[in-house]
Design an enzyme around this catalytic site. Structure first.
Site, PDB file in Angstrom:
ATOM      1  N   HIS A  14       0.866  -1.192   0.000  1.00  0.00           N
ATOM      2  CA  HIS A  14       0.000   0.000   0.000  1.00  0.00           C
ATOM      3  C   HIS A  14       0.894   1.230   0.000  1.00  0.00           C
ATOM      4  CE1 HIS A  14      -3.789   2.111   1.836  1.00  0.00           C
ATOM      5  NE2 HIS A  14      -3.104   2.927   1.066  1.00  0.00           N
ATOM      6  N   HIS A  16       1.411   4.882  -2.462  1.00  0.00           N
ATOM      7  CA  HIS A  16       1.018   5.732  -3.595  1.00  0.00           C
ATOM      8  C   HIS A  16       2.283   6.391  -4.120  1.00  0.00           C
ATOM      9  CE1 HIS A  16      -3.292   5.514  -2.466  1.00  0.00           C
ATOM     10  NE2 HIS A  16      -2.784   5.341  -1.258  1.00  0.00           N
ATOM     11  N   HIS A 194      -9.577   1.015  -1.382  1.00  0.00           N
ATOM     12  CA  HIS A 194      -9.483   1.698  -0.084  1.00  0.00           C
ATOM     13  C   HIS A 194     -10.887   1.692   0.532  1.00  0.00           C
ATOM     14  CE1 HIS A 194      -5.625   3.254  -1.401  1.00  0.00           C
ATOM     15  NE2 HIS A 194      -5.505   4.072  -0.374  1.00  0.00           N
ATOM     16  N   GLU A 197     -11.178   3.421   5.989  1.00  0.00           N
ATOM     17  CA  GLU A 197     -10.104   4.282   6.513  1.00  0.00           C
ATOM     18  C   GLU A 197     -10.812   5.362   7.339  1.00  0.00           C
ATOM     19  OE1 GLU A 197      -8.050   6.593   3.510  1.00  0.00           O
ATOM     20  OE2 GLU A 197      -6.398   7.125   4.847  1.00  0.00           O
ATOM     21  N   ASP A 275       1.860   3.919   2.823  1.00  0.00           N
ATOM     22  CA  ASP A 275       0.873   4.827   2.228  1.00  0.00           C
ATOM     23  C   ASP A 275       1.554   5.983   1.484  1.00  0.00           C
ATOM     24  OD1 ASP A 275      -1.763   5.412   1.611  1.00  0.00           O
ATOM     25  OD2 ASP A 275      -2.317   6.178   3.594  1.00  0.00           O
ATOM     26  N   ASP A 276       1.949   7.030   2.199  1.00  0.00           N
ATOM     27  CA  ASP A 276       2.567   8.224   1.595  1.00  0.00           C
ATOM     28  C   ASP A 276       3.704   8.665   2.529  1.00  0.00           C
ATOM     29  OD1 ASP A 276       0.327   8.787  -0.505  1.00  0.00           O
ATOM     30  OD2 ASP A 276      -0.729   8.545   1.395  1.00  0.00           O
TER      31      ASP A 276
HETATM   32  N1  ADE Z   1      -4.344   8.801  -1.704  1.00  0.00           N
HETATM   33  C1  ADE Z   1      -3.121   8.805  -1.189  1.00  0.00           C
HETATM   34  N2  ADE Z   1      -3.144   8.399   0.083  1.00  0.00           N
HETATM   35  C2  ADE Z   1      -4.436   8.097   0.374  1.00  0.00           C
HETATM   36  C3  ADE Z   1      -5.109   7.610   1.519  1.00  0.00           C
HETATM   37  N3  ADE Z   1      -4.484   7.345   2.660  1.00  0.00           N
HETATM   38  N4  ADE Z   1      -6.449   7.449   1.445  1.00  0.00           N
HETATM   39  C4  ADE Z   1      -7.097   7.734   0.325  1.00  0.00           C
HETATM   40  N5  ADE Z   1      -6.521   8.178  -0.783  1.00  0.00           N
HETATM   41  C5  ADE Z   1      -5.189   8.367  -0.763  1.00  0.00           C
HETATM   42 ZN    ZN Z   2      -3.677   4.805   0.508  1.00  0.00          ZN
END
Ligand code: ADE
Ligand code: ZN
Length: 332
Positions: A14, A16, A194, A197, A275-276
């Site tokens: 996971h 991006h 997703h 969350e 994630d990011d």
């Molecule tokens: N795009 C990038 N990170 C995300 C996240 N945590 N939830 C939804 N969309 C995303």
């Molecule tokens: Zn994500």
């Protein structure tokens, strides 16, 4: 334990690619492309990584990635992530890209896909890290836009193995995207989503029943519905959990309040992901370290999470077994 985590072979499921843009690279690309970021320095940009919820993060994430323009830029973004991942003993990465973020500013699909793909190829040959690409639709845009995106991506189908759904979750349930996910499945793509969350457990159920998602990204809010937890455990549906993201986006107030350990104890197929990473304060090893510290996880727990990451991947059974064989044997 940090040493043990660093050495543990693992998969990242996971991630991006747009969310891997470090402020230093953002400023380099802004300079090169003669563009302006809404910050005067790297430090000021990093200081802005203080979010109140998912949307406050997404606003910054979409604005920042506008400096990534050419095939070379996508290549550099991707290879930079892969170098970092390889340094953390990530053996395999399944990576999201959000084409609509770029096609909306007139960047051709081919520029995006070819830049990312070339880096993935070099990641394999130069760094020994295998990878797969997943095209993710933006759920704040329409179902028609998602379908158009799938059509635009058709000439590049050999470059990606699946589709996902991300961006602003609340008010954008999976049920709105049944048609495009049906089309993607008919074309032979894997399907992930997703869900759970910020959105309610019902979105997880919709992702499973309506989109036929093979994996749920995040999924942490399943814990509010005991019947859903039983189902996810019985069917061993993988959940790609991102602990630092969840705390930074205020899904949980603190890491100690995160439900990850309860999820593991409930028999769920949990994986740990970033994630990011620059936005949330860490790559995959920092995520492992944060949960180890919060829940006093044992080496066996960490091995289990790493094993889950391979099990939950879209690798072949043989490839999974090869990677699982590299894990340390369970200690008593
Ligand atoms: N795009 C990038 N990170 C995300 C996240 N945590 N939830 C939804 N969309 C995303
Ligand atoms: Zn994500």
């Amino acid at each position: 334990m940090d040493e043990f985590i660093a050495r543990l072979p693992k998969a990242e499921l996971h991630l991006h690619i747009e969310g891997t843009l470090e402020p230093e690279l953002a400023f380099q690309l802004a300079d090169k492309n003669r563009m302006k970021l809404p910050f005067t320095s790297v430090e000021e940009m990093r200081a802005a990584f203080n979010f109140s919820d998912l949307q406050s993060f997404l606003d910054l994430y979409y604005a920042s990635v506008s400096v990534v323009c050419s095939e070379e830029d996508f290549y550099e973004l991707t290879l930079t992530y892969l170098k970092k991942a390889a340094s953390q003993n990530v053996k395999h990465a399944e990576i999201f890209f959000d084409p609509q973020t770029h096609t909306a500013r007139d960047i051709p699909m081919g520029t995006i896909v070819h830049g990312i793909s070339a880096a993935l190829k070099d990641g394999q040959s130069q760094l020994g890290i295998s990878s797969k690409l997943i095209l993710s639709f933006l759920r704040h845009l329409s179902a028609e836009s998602a379908m158009e995106t799938l059509e635009q991506a058709a000439p590049f189908r050999d470059h990606f193995i699946g589709v996902g759904l991300d961006s602003s979750e609340l008010g954008h349930p999976p049920s709105q995207f049944v048609k495009v996910f049906d089309a993607a499945r008919q074309q032979g793509y894997h399907v992930v989503c997703h869900a759970g969350e910020e959105g309610p457990p019902e979105y997880i159920t919709e992702a499973l029943d309506l989109l036929h998602a093979e994996r749920i990204d995040h999924g942490v809010r399943c814990m509010e519905d005991p019947e859903l937890v039983k189902r996810l455990a019985a069917e061993q549906i993988p959940l790609t959990v991102c602990p630092l993201s969840n705390v930074r986006l205020r899904v949980f107030k603190t890491m100690k309040e995160h439900t990850l350990k309860q999820m593991m104890d409930a028999g769920l197929l949990v994986t740990v992901n970033s994630d990011d990473p620059p936005y949330f304060g860490g790559y995959v090893n920092e995520n492992f370290a944060a949960i180890q510290d919060a829940f006093d996880l044992s080496q066996n727990d960490l091995i289990k999470l790493a094993r889950n990451s391979f099990e939950a991947s879209f690798l072949t059974d043989k490839e999974k077994q090869t990677l699982i064989a590299e894990l340390p044997t369970t200690s008593v």
